[in-house]
Scaffold this motif. Structure first.
Motif, PDB file in Angstrom:
ATOM      1  N   GLU A 127       2.649  -2.312  -4.664  1.00  0.00           N
ATOM      2  CA  GLU A 127       1.392  -2.160  -4.681  1.00  0.00           C
ATOM      3  C   GLU A 127       0.365  -2.918  -5.264  1.00  0.00           C
ATOM      4  OE1 GLU A 127      -0.868  -0.168  -4.581  1.00  0.00           O
ATOM      5  OE2 GLU A 127      -0.143   1.604  -2.893  1.00  0.00           O
ATOM      6  N   ILE A 128      -0.614  -2.103  -6.489  1.00  0.00           N
ATOM      7  CA  ILE A 128      -1.287  -3.058  -6.838  1.00  0.00           C
ATOM      8  C   ILE A 128      -1.340  -2.389  -8.651  1.00  0.00           C
ATOM      9  CG2 ILE A 128      -3.526  -3.648  -5.509  1.00  0.00           C
ATOM     10  CD1 ILE A 128      -4.334  -0.734  -6.523  1.00  0.00           C
ATOM     11  N   VAL A 169      -1.440  -3.318   9.322  1.00  0.00           N
ATOM     12  CA  VAL A 169      -1.962  -1.698   9.578  1.00  0.00           C
ATOM     13  C   VAL A 169      -3.444  -2.252   9.146  1.00  0.00           C
ATOM     14  CG1 VAL A 169      -1.622   0.372   9.567  1.00  0.00           C
ATOM     15  CG2 VAL A 169       0.571  -0.859  10.029  1.00  0.00           C
ATOM     16  N   GLY A 170      -3.123  -2.866   7.954  1.00  0.00           N
ATOM     17  CA  GLY A 170      -4.432  -2.875   7.028  1.00  0.00           C
ATOM     18  C   GLY A 170      -5.957  -3.416   7.602  1.00  0.00           C
ATOM     19  N   ASN A 171      -7.048  -2.772   7.836  1.00  0.00           N
ATOM     20  CA  ASN A 171      -8.255  -3.325   8.372  1.00  0.00           C
ATOM     21  C   ASN A 171      -8.690  -3.876   7.580  1.00  0.00           C
ATOM     22  OD1 ASN A 171      -7.742  -1.744  10.750  1.00  0.00           O
ATOM     23  ND2 ASN A 171      -8.236  -0.170  10.043  1.00  0.00           N
ATOM     24  N   GLY A 226      -0.166   4.538  -0.877  1.00  0.00           N
ATOM     25  CA  GLY A 226      -1.679   5.331  -0.557  1.00  0.00           C
ATOM     26  C   GLY A 226      -1.064   6.038   0.700  1.00  0.00           C
ATOM     27  N   GLN A 227      -2.192   6.697   1.582  1.00  0.00           N
ATOM     28  CA  GLN A 227      -1.464   8.259   2.207  1.00  0.00           C
ATOM     29  C   GLN A 227      -0.807   7.875   3.405  1.00  0.00           C
ATOM     30  OE1 GLN A 227      -4.809  10.341   4.673  1.00  0.00           O
ATOM     31  NE2 GLN A 227      -6.065   8.783   4.899  1.00  0.00           N
ATOM     32  N   ILE A 228      -1.142   6.253   4.535  1.00  0.00           N
ATOM     33  CA  ILE A 228      -0.066   6.434   5.581  1.00  0.00           C
ATOM     34  C   ILE A 228       1.249   6.007   4.434  1.00  0.00           C
ATOM     35  CG2 ILE A 228      -0.076   4.090   7.105  1.00  0.00           C
ATOM     36  CD1 ILE A 228      -3.070   3.983   7.573  1.00  0.00           C
ATOM     37  N   GLN A 278      -0.193 -12.723   0.351  1.00  0.00           N
ATOM     38  CA  GLN A 278       1.139 -12.506   0.973  1.00  0.00           C
ATOM     39  C   GLN A 278       1.947 -13.042   1.556  1.00  0.00           C
ATOM     40  OE1 GLN A 278       0.025  -8.227   1.847  1.00  0.00           O
ATOM     41  NE2 GLN A 278      -0.533  -7.322  -0.380  1.00  0.00           N
ATOM     42  N   GLY A 330       0.555  -1.258   0.157  1.00  0.00           N
ATOM     43  CA  GLY A 330      -0.016   0.360   0.268  1.00  0.00           C
ATOM     44  C   GLY A 330       0.576   1.562  -0.376  1.00  0.00           C
ATOM     45  N   MET A 334      -1.475  -4.207  14.103  1.00  0.00           N
ATOM     46  CA  MET A 334      -1.224  -2.772  14.927  1.00  0.00           C
ATOM     47  C   MET A 334      -2.219  -1.796  16.124  1.00  0.00           C
ATOM     48  SD  MET A 334       0.202   0.820  13.103  1.00  0.00           S
ATOM     49  CE  MET A 334      -1.217   1.881  12.837  1.00  0.00           C
ATOM     50  N   ILE A 338      -6.540 -10.138  -0.815  1.00  0.00           N
ATOM     51  CA  ILE A 338      -4.820  -9.462  -0.427  1.00  0.00           C
ATOM     52  C   ILE A 338      -3.980 -10.353   0.460  1.00  0.00           C
ATOM     53  CG2 ILE A 338      -3.865  -7.516   0.591  1.00  0.00           C
ATOM     54  CD1 ILE A 338      -6.586  -5.920  -0.859  1.00  0.00           C
ATOM     55  N   HIS A 342      -8.631  -4.242  17.322  1.00  0.00           N
ATOM     56  CA  HIS A 342      -8.678  -2.988  16.955  1.00  0.00           C
ATOM     57  C   HIS A 342      -9.591  -2.064  16.064  1.00  0.00           C
ATOM     58  CE1 HIS A 342      -7.566   1.007  14.867  1.00  0.00           C
ATOM     59  NE2 HIS A 342      -7.536   0.889  13.923  1.00  0.00           N
ATOM     60  N   VAL A 360       0.206  -2.480   4.793  1.00  0.00           N
ATOM     61  CA  VAL A 360      -0.835  -1.204   5.221  1.00  0.00           C
ATOM     62  C   VAL A 360      -1.894  -1.261   3.879  1.00  0.00           C
ATOM     63  CG1 VAL A 360      -0.521   1.206   5.627  1.00  0.00           C
ATOM     64  CG2 VAL A 360       1.097  -0.340   6.154  1.00  0.00           C
ATOM     65  N   GLY A 361      -1.623  -2.336   2.816  1.00  0.00           N
ATOM     66  CA  GLY A 361      -2.826  -2.543   1.885  1.00  0.00           C
ATOM     67  C   GLY A 361      -3.338  -2.675   2.042  1.00  0.00           C
ATOM     68  N   ALA A 362      -4.611  -2.468   2.101  1.00  0.00           N
ATOM     69  CA  ALA A 362      -6.468  -3.618   2.244  1.00  0.00           C
ATOM     70  C   ALA A 362      -6.977  -3.063   1.832  1.00  0.00           C
ATOM     71  CB  ALA A 362      -6.379  -3.548   3.997  1.00  0.00           C
TER      72      ALA A 362
HETATM   73  P1  NAX Z   1      -5.227   4.366   1.189  1.00  0.00           P
HETATM   74  O1  NAX Z   1      -6.544   4.263   0.136  1.00  0.00           O
HETATM   75  O2  NAX Z   1      -4.797   5.901   1.412  1.00  0.00           O
HETATM   76  O3  NAX Z   1      -3.651   2.980   0.942  1.00  0.00           O
HETATM   77  C1  NAX Z   1      -4.015   2.104   0.592  1.00  0.00           C
HETATM   78  C2  NAX Z   1      -3.504   1.612  -0.446  1.00  0.00           C
HETATM   79  O4  NAX Z   1      -2.892   0.238  -0.923  1.00  0.00           O
HETATM   80  C3  NAX Z   1      -3.500   1.842  -1.904  1.00  0.00           C
HETATM   81  O5  NAX Z   1      -2.427   2.665  -2.497  1.00  0.00           O
HETATM   82  C4  NAX Z   1      -3.781   0.515  -2.970  1.00  0.00           C
HETATM   83  O6  NAX Z   1      -3.045   0.285  -4.169  1.00  0.00           O
HETATM   84  C5  NAX Z   1      -2.990  -0.231  -2.026  1.00  0.00           C
HETATM   85  N1  NAX Z   1      -3.880  -1.486  -1.660  1.00  0.00           N
HETATM   86  C6  NAX Z   1      -4.427  -2.549  -2.212  1.00  0.00           C
HETATM   87  N2  NAX Z   1      -4.462  -3.238  -2.130  1.00  0.00           N
HETATM   88  C7  NAX Z   1      -3.150  -3.725  -2.374  1.00  0.00           C
HETATM   89  C8  NAX Z   1      -2.909  -4.973  -2.345  1.00  0.00           C
HETATM   90  N3  NAX Z   1      -2.985  -6.223  -2.401  1.00  0.00           N
HETATM   91  N4  NAX Z   1      -1.213  -5.149  -2.535  1.00  0.00           N
HETATM   92  C9  NAX Z   1      -0.122  -3.740  -2.254  1.00  0.00           C
HETATM   93  N5  NAX Z   1      -1.277  -2.531  -2.640  1.00  0.00           N
HETATM   94  C10 NAX Z   1      -2.547  -2.906  -1.903  1.00  0.00           C
HETATM   95  O7  NAX Z   1      -5.366   3.849   2.493  1.00  0.00           O
HETATM   96  P2  NAX Z   1      -4.241   4.979   3.565  1.00  0.00           P
HETATM   97  O8  NAX Z   1      -5.016   5.266   4.860  1.00  0.00           O
HETATM   98  O9  NAX Z   1      -2.962   4.399   3.331  1.00  0.00           O
HETATM   99  O10 NAX Z   1      -5.068   3.224   4.569  1.00  0.00           O
HETATM  100  C11 NAX Z   1      -4.469   1.852   4.893  1.00  0.00           C
HETATM  101  C12 NAX Z   1      -5.191   0.667   5.859  1.00  0.00           C
HETATM  102  O11 NAX Z   1      -4.989   1.302   6.922  1.00  0.00           O
HETATM  103  C13 NAX Z   1      -6.563   1.547   5.484  1.00  0.00           C
HETATM  104  O12 NAX Z   1      -7.125  -0.402   5.960  1.00  0.00           O
HETATM  105  C14 NAX Z   1      -6.695   1.976   6.899  1.00  0.00           C
HETATM  106  O13 NAX Z   1      -8.289   1.320   6.884  1.00  0.00           O
HETATM  107  C15 NAX Z   1      -5.719   1.738   7.760  1.00  0.00           C
HETATM  108  N6  NAX Z   1      -6.370   2.223   8.650  1.00  0.00           N
HETATM  109  C16 NAX Z   1      -5.754   1.286  10.441  1.00  0.00           C
HETATM  110  C17 NAX Z   1      -5.263   2.107  11.775  1.00  0.00           C
HETATM  111  C18 NAX Z   1      -4.528   1.143  13.226  1.00  0.00           C
HETATM  112  O14 NAX Z   1      -5.024   1.644  13.902  1.00  0.00           O
HETATM  113  N7  NAX Z   1      -4.284  -0.337  12.446  1.00  0.00           N
HETATM  114  C19 NAX Z   1      -5.183   3.487  11.542  1.00  0.00           C
HETATM  115  C20 NAX Z   1      -5.650   3.651  10.127  1.00  0.00           C
HETATM  116  C21 NAX Z   1      -6.053   3.220   9.069  1.00  0.00           C
HETATM  117  O15 NAX Z   1      -7.340   3.988   9.329  1.00  0.00           O
END
Ligand code: NAX
Length: 328
Positions: free
Chosen positions: A42-43, A129-131, A14-16, A112, A11, A155, A108, A187, A87-89
């Motif tokens: 990344e995808i 990290v990804g939910n 993405g923004q994280i 992985q 991911g 996380m 996903i 979480h 992170v990506g989810a």
């Molecule tokens: P974004 O949507 O900005 O970025 C996610 C990125 O993951 C995108 O660039 C997407 O192309 C990529 N992605 C999707 N599927 C993929 C795969 N199979 N392989 C590689 N990359 C892939 O989301 P962002 O704000 O960065 O958040 C990422 C994740 O963190 C989300 O699932 C979000 O819910 C989760 N969080 C978890 C937190 C925690 O405390 N555990 C808090 C923050 C955040 O909400």
């Protein structure tokens, strides 16, 4: 100097990812003496954006950044990985049922997990990290049978840090004086931030607060719903604070928690505190010599017991659901 450590980040575009990668490159993930090689996954549609971030990383001229490789294939991305930040989810979108969400994330985290099993380094440490983070970690773990189960974590450090900050504010204390706070369970909104063992400047924090109404009606819901509060204010979900928490989680795991304190990590349960074995649930942990251990022997009062059980039950339900879907 040391050989570079391979850090795989999924991911990455993405923004994280954007907030996280610069912190890693600057040495904050592993420490100022450890060079890192970034392996970004990344995808395919987002590879170009990840390449853009890589250009900016280059422009940071980070002395510890020994290289950046970008992949759209999990097997390649996890080859030789020492640290993996998943992170990506697939986020929940409108009208999506829980089973759909779990299924999409199974698509996903299963491959992985397999890729980590096939090619990661022997000392691999995984943070999801990804939910839904806990259950995504469980899915990945169950497809990596050759990796010690305890290397898969999820996380809850952002929740932990949020709780520390809110408690410090309430007590008019610097955050650095708050110790031994615990996030228990999932979480999710059911998580339980526990201050009964927490300390403020060496004194019991629950006694210092002495306000059960604030605890039940303000503190706990505020921490649990902080993600929604951020979205409401920022128009986007937590990113830099989530990246910061991921840095803290791995930094403590590798370099240890400070003496006289602990942190919160979602880790596979060994049955401690009545949490069914194998569930990836948040616990108080201390880290030392690159390993974590669940803090033992804490007395759990009635107030805490019910809340821990509720969150753990939710995790057990998620595990049942992914079992039914054939994802674990
Ligand atoms: P974004 O949507 O900005 O970025 C996610 C990125 O993951 C995108 O660039 C997407 O192309 C990529 N992605 C999707 N599927 C993929 C795969 N199979 N392989 C590689 N990359 C892939 O989301 P962002 O704000 O960065 O958040 C990422 C994740 O963190 C989300 O699932 C979000 O819910 C989760 N969080 C978890 C937190 C925690 O405390 N555990 C808090 C923050 C955040 O909400």
């Amino acid at each position: 100097t040391q050989a570079p450590v391979n850090v795989t980040v999924t991911g990455a575009a993405g923004q994280i990812g954007y907030a996280l990668l610069f912190r890693i490159a600057s040495g904050q993930l592993l420490g100022p003496d450890t060079p890192v090689k970034l392996r970004l996954l990344e995808i395919p549609q987002a590879v170009k954006a990840a390449e853009g971030t890589a250009l900016e990383l280059e422009d940071g001229a980070f002395p510890l950044l020994a290289g950046i490789d970008i992949f759209d294939d999990a097997k390649q991305a996890f080859a030789g990985a020492n640290v993996a930040l998943l992170v990506g989810a697939r986020p929940r979108t409108k009208g999506m049922e829980r089973a759909d969400l779990l299924e999409a994330n199974g698509g996903i985290f299963k491959p992985q997990g397999e890729a980590i099993n096939a090619g990661a380094a022997d000392d691999i440490r995984v943070l999801v990290v990804g939910n839904p983070a806990n259950t995504n970690a469980l899915i990945a773990q169950s497809h990596a049978p050759d990796v010690p189960a305890e290397r898969f974590t999820a996380m809850t450090r952002l929740d932990h840090n949020r709780a520390v900050a809110q408690l410090a504010k309430k007590l008019n204390a610097p955050v650095g004086e708050i110790k031994k706070l615990t996030i228990w369970g999932n979480h999710s909104a059911s998580q339980y931030p526990d201050i009964f063992h927490a300390e403020v400047a060496g004194k019991n924090a629950a006694e210092a607060v002495n306000d059960e109404k604030w605890l039940a009606e303000e503190f706990i819901p505020r921490v649990a719903k902080r993600g929604a509060e951020i979205i409401e204010a920022r128009g986007a979900s937590s990113a830099a604070s989530a990246a910061n928490a991921a840095i803290d989680h791995i930094y403590n795991w590798v370099n240890g928690t400070p003496e006289g304190d602990w942190t919160s990590m979602a880790v596979p349960s060994d049955g401690s505190y009545g949490v069914p074995e194998g569930l990836i649930s948040s616990f108080p942990v201390v880290c030392k010599d690159g390993k974590y251990e669940i803090v033992q022997g804490l007395e759990i009062n009635e107030f805490s017991r019910g809340r821990i059980d509720a969150s753990v039950n939710e995790l057990a339900e998620e595990r049942e659901a992914v079992k039914k879907l054939g994802l674990i």
